[in-house]
Design a protein around this motif. Structure first.
Motif, PDB file in Angstrom:
ATOM      1  N   ILE A 267      91.763 -20.174 -38.880  1.00  0.00           N
ATOM      2  CA  ILE A 267      93.015 -20.344 -39.031  1.00  0.00           C
ATOM      3  C   ILE A 267      93.719 -19.497 -38.140  1.00  0.00           C
ATOM      4  CG2 ILE A 267      95.438 -20.299 -40.710  1.00  0.00           C
ATOM      5  CD1 ILE A 267      93.810 -21.363 -42.428  1.00  0.00           C
ATOM      6  N   GLU A 268      94.320 -19.074 -37.465  1.00  0.00           N
ATOM      7  CA  GLU A 268      95.006 -18.718 -36.622  1.00  0.00           C
ATOM      8  C   GLU A 268      96.454 -17.907 -36.532  1.00  0.00           C
ATOM      9  OE1 GLU A 268      93.999 -16.674 -31.897  1.00  0.00           O
ATOM     10  OE2 GLU A 268      93.298 -18.269 -33.285  1.00  0.00           O
ATOM     11  N   LEU A 269      97.419 -17.116 -36.373  1.00  0.00           N
ATOM     12  CA  LEU A 269      98.764 -16.878 -36.797  1.00  0.00           C
ATOM     13  C   LEU A 269      98.688 -16.105 -35.749  1.00  0.00           C
ATOM     14  CD1 LEU A 269      97.374 -16.983 -40.178  1.00  0.00           C
ATOM     15  CD2 LEU A 269     100.013 -16.657 -40.645  1.00  0.00           C
ATOM     16  N   LYS A 270      99.289 -16.130 -35.096  1.00  0.00           N
ATOM     17  CA  LYS A 270      99.644 -15.185 -33.739  1.00  0.00           C
ATOM     18  C   LYS A 270     101.393 -14.493 -34.088  1.00  0.00           C
ATOM     19  CE  LYS A 270      96.178 -17.153 -30.474  1.00  0.00           C
ATOM     20  NZ  LYS A 270      96.661 -17.558 -28.915  1.00  0.00           N
ATOM     21  N   ASP A 271     101.540 -13.673 -34.169  1.00  0.00           N
ATOM     22  CA  ASP A 271     103.430 -13.642 -33.812  1.00  0.00           C
ATOM     23  C   ASP A 271     103.701 -14.248 -34.670  1.00  0.00           C
ATOM     24  OD1 ASP A 271     103.546 -11.072 -33.094  1.00  0.00           O
ATOM     25  OD2 ASP A 271     102.482 -12.712 -30.681  1.00  0.00           O
ATOM     26  N   ALA A 272     103.368 -14.739 -36.341  1.00  0.00           N
ATOM     27  CA  ALA A 272     104.414 -15.611 -37.037  1.00  0.00           C
ATOM     28  C   ALA A 272     105.190 -14.916 -37.603  1.00  0.00           C
ATOM     29  CB  ALA A 272     103.365 -16.655 -37.664  1.00  0.00           C
ATOM     30  N   THR A 273     106.732 -15.120 -38.300  1.00  0.00           N
ATOM     31  CA  THR A 273     107.355 -15.223 -38.047  1.00  0.00           C
ATOM     32  C   THR A 273     107.681 -16.310 -39.598  1.00  0.00           C
ATOM     33  OG1 THR A 273     109.557 -14.945 -37.081  1.00  0.00           O
ATOM     34  CG2 THR A 273     108.030 -13.245 -37.289  1.00  0.00           C
TER      35      THR A 273
ATOM     36  N   GLN B 145      93.930 -25.771 -33.072  1.00  0.00           N
ATOM     37  CA  GLN B 145      95.184 -26.796 -32.992  1.00  0.00           C
ATOM     38  C   GLN B 145      96.228 -26.440 -33.308  1.00  0.00           C
ATOM     39  OE1 GLN B 145      94.538 -30.565 -34.404  1.00  0.00           O
ATOM     40  NE2 GLN B 145      96.752 -31.562 -33.753  1.00  0.00           N
ATOM     41  N   ASP B 146      96.986 -26.282 -32.198  1.00  0.00           N
ATOM     42  CA  ASP B 146      98.833 -25.510 -32.764  1.00  0.00           C
ATOM     43  C   ASP B 146      98.810 -26.263 -33.704  1.00  0.00           C
ATOM     44  OD1 ASP B 146     101.136 -25.187 -32.602  1.00  0.00           O
ATOM     45  OD2 ASP B 146     101.133 -24.130 -30.890  1.00  0.00           O
TER      46      ASP B 146
ATOM     47  N   SER C 286     102.520 -31.286 -40.250  1.00  0.00           N
ATOM     48  CA  SER C 286     103.574 -31.576 -41.838  1.00  0.00           C
ATOM     49  C   SER C 286     102.233 -31.276 -42.583  1.00  0.00           C
ATOM     50  CB  SER C 286     104.111 -32.555 -42.009  1.00  0.00           C
ATOM     51  OG  SER C 286     103.001 -33.733 -41.663  1.00  0.00           O
ATOM     52  N   THR C 287     102.282 -31.001 -43.495  1.00  0.00           N
ATOM     53  CA  THR C 287     101.863 -30.561 -44.163  1.00  0.00           C
ATOM     54  C   THR C 287     100.790 -31.729 -44.677  1.00  0.00           C
ATOM     55  OG1 THR C 287     103.381 -28.925 -45.482  1.00  0.00           O
ATOM     56  CG2 THR C 287     101.454 -29.613 -46.953  1.00  0.00           C
ATOM     57  N   GLN C 288     101.524 -32.716 -44.825  1.00  0.00           N
ATOM     58  CA  GLN C 288     100.147 -33.617 -45.113  1.00  0.00           C
ATOM     59  C   GLN C 288      99.040 -34.382 -44.056  1.00  0.00           C
ATOM     60  OE1 GLN C 288     103.494 -33.456 -45.432  1.00  0.00           O
ATOM     61  NE2 GLN C 288     104.413 -34.026 -47.644  1.00  0.00           N
ATOM     62  N   LYS C 289      99.653 -33.634 -42.797  1.00  0.00           N
ATOM     63  CA  LYS C 289      98.343 -33.758 -42.027  1.00  0.00           C
ATOM     64  C   LYS C 289      97.740 -32.834 -41.671  1.00  0.00           C
ATOM     65  CE  LYS C 289     101.813 -37.102 -39.304  1.00  0.00           C
ATOM     66  NZ  LYS C 289     102.152 -37.312 -38.560  1.00  0.00           N
ATOM     67  N   ARG C 290      97.651 -31.819 -42.870  1.00  0.00           N
ATOM     68  CA  ARG C 290      96.933 -30.977 -41.974  1.00  0.00           C
ATOM     69  C   ARG C 290      95.873 -30.437 -43.193  1.00  0.00           C
ATOM     70  NH1 ARG C 290     101.235 -25.143 -40.991  1.00  0.00           N
ATOM     71  NH2 ARG C 290     102.681 -26.782 -39.693  1.00  0.00           N
TER      72      ARG C 290
END
Length: 354
Positions: free
Chosen positions: A3-9, A64-65, A70-74
């Motif tokens: 899991i990679e977050l890039k400048d997530a706010t 994958q971005d 949606s939550t259901q597809k993650r």
């Protein structure tokens, strides 16, 4: 899987809950989010799980971005501190519910449920309903559901917070084994530094919606980058007090002084803040280099085989944590001893200097 977050706010009604965060979480160990209540742990989990929208930045799962997925597809699982089970379903059906939603064959569902129930010692209870279970059994059911689903990412948001001490200890020891070898990214939120140390892995220290430091848990504990990080990773609170350094002498505002050794001795002269964890401030000298302190005892606590004392020395408040039972008297002065080799030095802006 990563899991990679890039400048997530995350921003809600003009209020920023998560400041720009760049972070990479990997499988094979626990990724712990450690911070006090309100520091942003749950908000960050909700962003990664897709429960809350990003204000800016992106989130990737396995390259994958998924920022707008949606939550259901993650393909994730989420276990809260509260027992989230369907009251009208049996334990078997609770564990099986996400598998049925995914359209899995009955034979495979049965195998996965039975395996998860065996791991979490729920096999004799599969026909019971949640109201017939203890709190620990209900939380085990929620964990079994996460295991049976075989998700790519498992988010555990203070899952043991509402359990009694004994159950917390048992499940805390079992959790790393439960998720070992499953290939999932496991994210565990807690406000307890001791829990982070017991789980090991890597830890992200959080304060005010911001990750202040991230890395191997034991390394962060031993070498906090800032005074903020040191405070987050200490329970009871770390002792912090201003000092003036002149040559190799450190002097507290109360007048107590000692000779500085090691890397701190090479720091430029000036004002610093020292910090030392409570278990290095004791009512009995433990070595010839210990610095004698004397303070007025304000509060004392006994916890199992440990004694803690909050005391006042000049304008500074201190905490001592020591093994054994010690005869403190509230309102009276008491001698304490500090191991100067265990002190951290921070610059006026809070960055670690030594």
């Amino acid at each position: 899987m990563t899991i990679e977050l890039k400048d997530a706010t995350k921003v809600t009604r003009g209020v920023t809950h998560i400041k720009p965060t760049t972070l990479t979480l990997e499988p094979g160990y626990f990724n712990v989010l450690l911070g006090q209540t309100g520091s942003g742990k749950t908000s960050l989990i909700k962003l990664m799980a897709g429960l809350d929208p990003l204000a800016s930045g992106r989130i990737f799962m396995n390259g994958q971005d998924v920022s707008k997925v949606s939550t259901q597809k993650r393909n994730i699982s989420l276990v809260h501190q509260f027992f989230v089970n369907y009251p009208h379903m049996t334990v078997f059906d609770n564990i099986a519910s996400p598998l049925r939603v995914a359209g899995m064959a009955s034979s495979e569902i049965e195998g996965r449920v039975e395996e998860a129930a065996r791991i979490l010692q729920l096999a004799p209870m599969l026909k019971r309903r949640p109201h017939e279970l203890s709190g620990g059994q209900q939380q085990r059911t929620a964990l079994a559901r996460a295991i049976a689903k075989e998700s790519q990412a498992v988010f555990l948001d203070e899952p043991l917070a509402n359990l009694d001490y004994k159950l917390r200890e048992e499940l805390r020891e079992q959790l790393p084994e439960l998720f070992a070898g499953r290939g999932a990214v496991v994210v565990y939120a807690t406000s307890e530094p001791e829990e982070a140390l017991l789980l090991g892995g890597k830890t992200a220290l959080m304060e005010d919606g911001h990750v202040t430091q991230f890395g191997p848990t034991a390394e962060i504990y031993r070498a906090p980058d800032s005074l903020t990080a040191a405070r987050v990773f200490s329970d009871p609170p770390i002792n912090a007090a201003p000092i003036t350094k002149t040559g190799t002498t450190a002097r507290l505002q109360s007048g107590v002084s000692w000779t500085i050794t090691g890397a701190a001795a090479k720091l430029p002269d000036g004002d610093y803040t020292i910090a030392i964890r409570p278990h290095h401030v004791t009512p009995v000298a433990e070595g010839p280099e210990d610095v004698a302190l004397n303070g007025k005892v304000l509060v004392t606590e006994l916890s199992g085989s440990e004694s803690s004392a909050h005391f006042e020395m000049g304008e500074d408040g201190w905490v001592s944590l020591a093994h054994g039972v010690h005869p403190y008297r509230v309102g009276e002065d008491h001698a304490f001893f500090m191991d100067p080799a265990k002190t951290y030095f921070f610059t006026p802006d809070g960055k670690r200097a030594a």
